[in-house]
Design a protein around this motif. Structure first.
Motif, PDB file in Angstrom:
ATOM      1  N   SER A 130       0.710  -1.173  -0.205  1.00 22.54           N
ATOM      2  CA  SER A 130      -0.025   0.357  -0.559  1.00 22.54           C
ATOM      3  C   SER A 130       0.753   1.298  -0.042  1.00 22.54           C
ATOM      4  O   SER A 130       0.557   2.030  -1.056  1.00 22.54           O
ATOM      5  CB  SER A 130      -0.997  -0.155   0.784  1.00 22.54           C
TER       6      SER A 130
ATOM      7  N   LEU B 158      -3.704   4.185  -3.396  1.00 26.47           N
ATOM      8  CA  LEU B 158      -5.000   2.985  -3.163  1.00 26.47           C
ATOM      9  C   LEU B 158      -6.263   3.946  -3.301  1.00 26.47           C
ATOM     10  O   LEU B 158      -5.729   5.444  -2.874  1.00 26.47           O
ATOM     11  CB  LEU B 158      -4.493   2.533  -1.408  1.00 26.47           C
TER      12      LEU B 158
ATOM     13  N   ARG C  92      -8.774  -5.919   1.992  1.00 29.35           N
ATOM     14  CA  ARG C  92      -8.491  -5.290   1.069  1.00 29.35           C
ATOM     15  C   ARG C  92      -7.755  -4.559   0.854  1.00 29.35           C
ATOM     16  O   ARG C  92      -8.756  -3.547   1.039  1.00 29.35           O
ATOM     17  CB  ARG C  92      -9.948  -5.554   0.300  1.00 29.35           C
TER      18      ARG C  92
ATOM     19  N   LEU D  84      -7.479  -2.046  -2.319  1.00 29.00           N
ATOM     20  CA  LEU D  84      -7.755  -1.456  -4.332  1.00 29.00           C
ATOM     21  C   LEU D  84      -7.275  -0.166  -4.172  1.00 29.00           C
ATOM     22  O   LEU D  84      -7.505   0.558  -3.998  1.00 29.00           O
ATOM     23  CB  LEU D  84      -9.149  -1.683  -4.155  1.00 29.00           C
TER      24      LEU D  84
ATOM     25  N   TRP E  60      -4.703  -4.829  -6.847  1.00 26.20           N
ATOM     26  CA  TRP E  60      -5.492  -5.266  -5.437  1.00 26.20           C
ATOM     27  C   TRP E  60      -4.189  -6.360  -5.163  1.00 26.20           C
ATOM     28  O   TRP E  60      -3.451  -6.634  -5.772  1.00 26.20           O
ATOM     29  CB  TRP E  60      -7.049  -5.547  -5.913  1.00 26.20           C
TER      30      TRP E  60
ATOM     31  N   GLU F 180      -5.020  -7.998  -0.623  1.00 30.42           N
ATOM     32  CA  GLU F 180      -5.132  -8.618  -0.067  1.00 30.42           C
ATOM     33  C   GLU F 180      -5.444 -10.066   0.565  1.00 30.42           C
ATOM     34  O   GLU F 180      -4.774 -10.970   0.461  1.00 30.42           O
ATOM     35  CB  GLU F 180      -7.484  -9.158  -0.541  1.00 30.42           C
TER      36      GLU F 180
ATOM     37  N   THR G 255      -2.397 -10.959  -4.305  1.00 27.80           N
ATOM     38  CA  THR G 255      -2.396  -9.969  -5.049  1.00 27.80           C
ATOM     39  C   THR G 255      -3.910  -9.923  -6.423  1.00 27.80           C
ATOM     40  O   THR G 255      -3.523 -11.195  -6.555  1.00 27.80           O
ATOM     41  CB  THR G 255      -1.118  -9.544  -4.603  1.00 27.80           C
ATOM     42  N   SER G 256      -3.373  -9.602  -7.353  1.00 31.56           N
ATOM     43  CA  SER G 256      -4.347  -9.086  -8.411  1.00 31.56           C
ATOM     44  C   SER G 256      -2.918  -9.915  -9.722  1.00 31.56           C
ATOM     45  O   SER G 256      -3.068 -10.403 -10.796  1.00 31.56           O
ATOM     46  CB  SER G 256      -4.199  -8.113  -9.129  1.00 31.56           C
TER      47      SER G 256
END
Ligand code: NAD
Length: 363
Positions: free
Chosen positions: A174, A182, A279, A281, A286, A288, A303-304
């Motif tokens: 983050s 974020l 989470r 985004l 993202w 989480e 993560t994504s």
């Protein structure tokens, strides 16, 4: 990047640099482990904290016990090799000041008792580590901070998650904007509570219900992912069992607004299992934790870009060793009294928003 976020990134650089330090063994260990007195020998102390102190801490160890139940003291003395001279009941508690084997008093009592024993421990000249929530009100948190400052002792709160690789990685992703800025945080923690006679359902002892007990983890998560203090909150409550939850909250949802524009959606409950996530985004992806974001039995996340493959640690050993290291190296702890106070301010805002039926300002 605004000034606020820049300073958070800077703060996180320190945090990230500290992470391996916290989680790995060091070549040079101090001569003496700091002594810990456990106050309240209930479920958490028995099943998590004492075993962590016996097996996994490098910088501290169990040296004294405080309990109102003589049979527990006898059993624990034998189990952990604690001499009778180092066992106290609540009335004898202040005698801890004469025990040089105790450096840290760890308060593991029902929430409403944290302030009294924190203040008494500080006045006995001991550093204090208290379980979460730090107290039932922000005013009491401030009194605890003041008492420790006055006694020149350190105050830490049992925010164990911040010392795990999983949560540290979430903070890094983050604050370093690995997936861009974020935009939104979603966090929730709840469980189906059993025994209707337990202290967690009595307002005088618990201060509140699910929000005070486990919703606080979601609030912490929001605050440390965003790295700012929220400016307003709107919350909603539902109560499907008005008998069991006559005194405390059952299910609450809330939205926090942060000064940099991040919105955070949170939820907590005592009515059902399964709500356990944190989470973030961001602009480009993202990250989480879940379906185990806050438990101490093993965390998971992704993560994504793929799964988060990180080591599991003993949360209680990690938080206690960090606190001991703060004392030994004279550095501040992240899980400070001020952190506990900041969470209580948000909790009070959530309850105020529910009572007033509208969004309320924080701070
Ligand atoms: P528990 O009910 O199992 O233990 C509480 C202890 O306090 C018992 O030994 C009990 O005898 C003693 N006690 C003294 N006076 C009491 C009174 N008036 N009423 C009830 N008990 C009294 O509770 P617990 O689950 O061990 O929780 C203790 C603290 O630890 C709480 O603040 C809780 O929020 C916190 N906790 C933190 C975590 C975590 O993951 N960090 C997990 C569980 C509990």
């Amino acid at each position: 990047m605004n000034t606020n976020r820049r300073s958070f990134v800077k703060a996180t650089a320190t945090l990230a640099a500290a992470a391996p330090f916290i989680l790995t063994a060091r070549a040079q260990e101090p001569q003496r482990k700091l002594g810990v007195a456990l106050v309240g020998l209930g479920s958490l102390a028995t099943n998590q904290i004492a075993p962590a102190l016996a097996k996994n801490t490098r910088l501290c160890k169990l040296t004294a016990l405080v309990s109102g139940t003589p049979e527990k003291l006898t059993k624990w003395q034998a189990q952990y090799g604690i001499p009778a001279t180092h066992c106290y009941n609540y009335e004898q508690f202040d005698r801890l000041k004469d025990n040089p084997d105790v450096d840290i008093v760890y308060v593991v009592l029902p929430n409403s008792m944290h302030p009294e024993f924190t203040v008494r421990a500080a006045q006995a000249g001991k550093h204090v580590f208290t379980e979460k929530p730090m107290a039932n009100s922000a005013a009491e948190c401030q009194q605890m901070i003041d008492a420790c400052k006055q006694a020149k002792r350190r105050l830490g709160v049992g925010y164990r998650c911040q010392f795990t690789p999983h949560h540290l990685e979430m903070i890094r992703l983050s604050r370093y904007e690995v997936f861009g800025r974020l935009k939104c945080v979603e966090a929730a923690f709840g469980f189906k509570i059993g025994d209707p006679t337990q202290w967690r359902l009595r307002k005088a002892l618990a201060g509140g219900g699910a929000l005070m007990d486990v919703g606080i983890y979601a609030i912490q998560g929001m605050r440390y992912l965003v790295g700012e203090e929220p400016v307003s909150v709107q919350a909603f409550e539902t109560k499907t069992d008005k008998v069991k939850f006559a005194e405390v909250d059952e299910t609450i949802t809330w939205e926090l607004k942060f000064p940099g524009g991040v919105l955070a959606k949170g939820a907590t409950t005592y009515a059902f299992n399964g709500m356990n996530y944190l989470r973030g985004l961001a602009e480009n992806g993202w990250f989480e934790l879940g379906p185990q974001a806050y438990g101490y039995g093993g965390l998971n996340g992704r993560t994504s870009k793929g799964p988060l493959e990180l080591p599991q640690v003993d949360h209680f050993a990690a938080e206690l060793d960090d606190f001991a290291e703060c004392i030994l190296k004279n550095r501040p702890t992240r899980a400070s009294g001020e952190e506990g106070l900041a969470d209580l301010k948000v909790i009070e805002g959530i309850y105020r928003s529910i009572a007033e039926g509208k969004a309320v300002k924080l701070g």
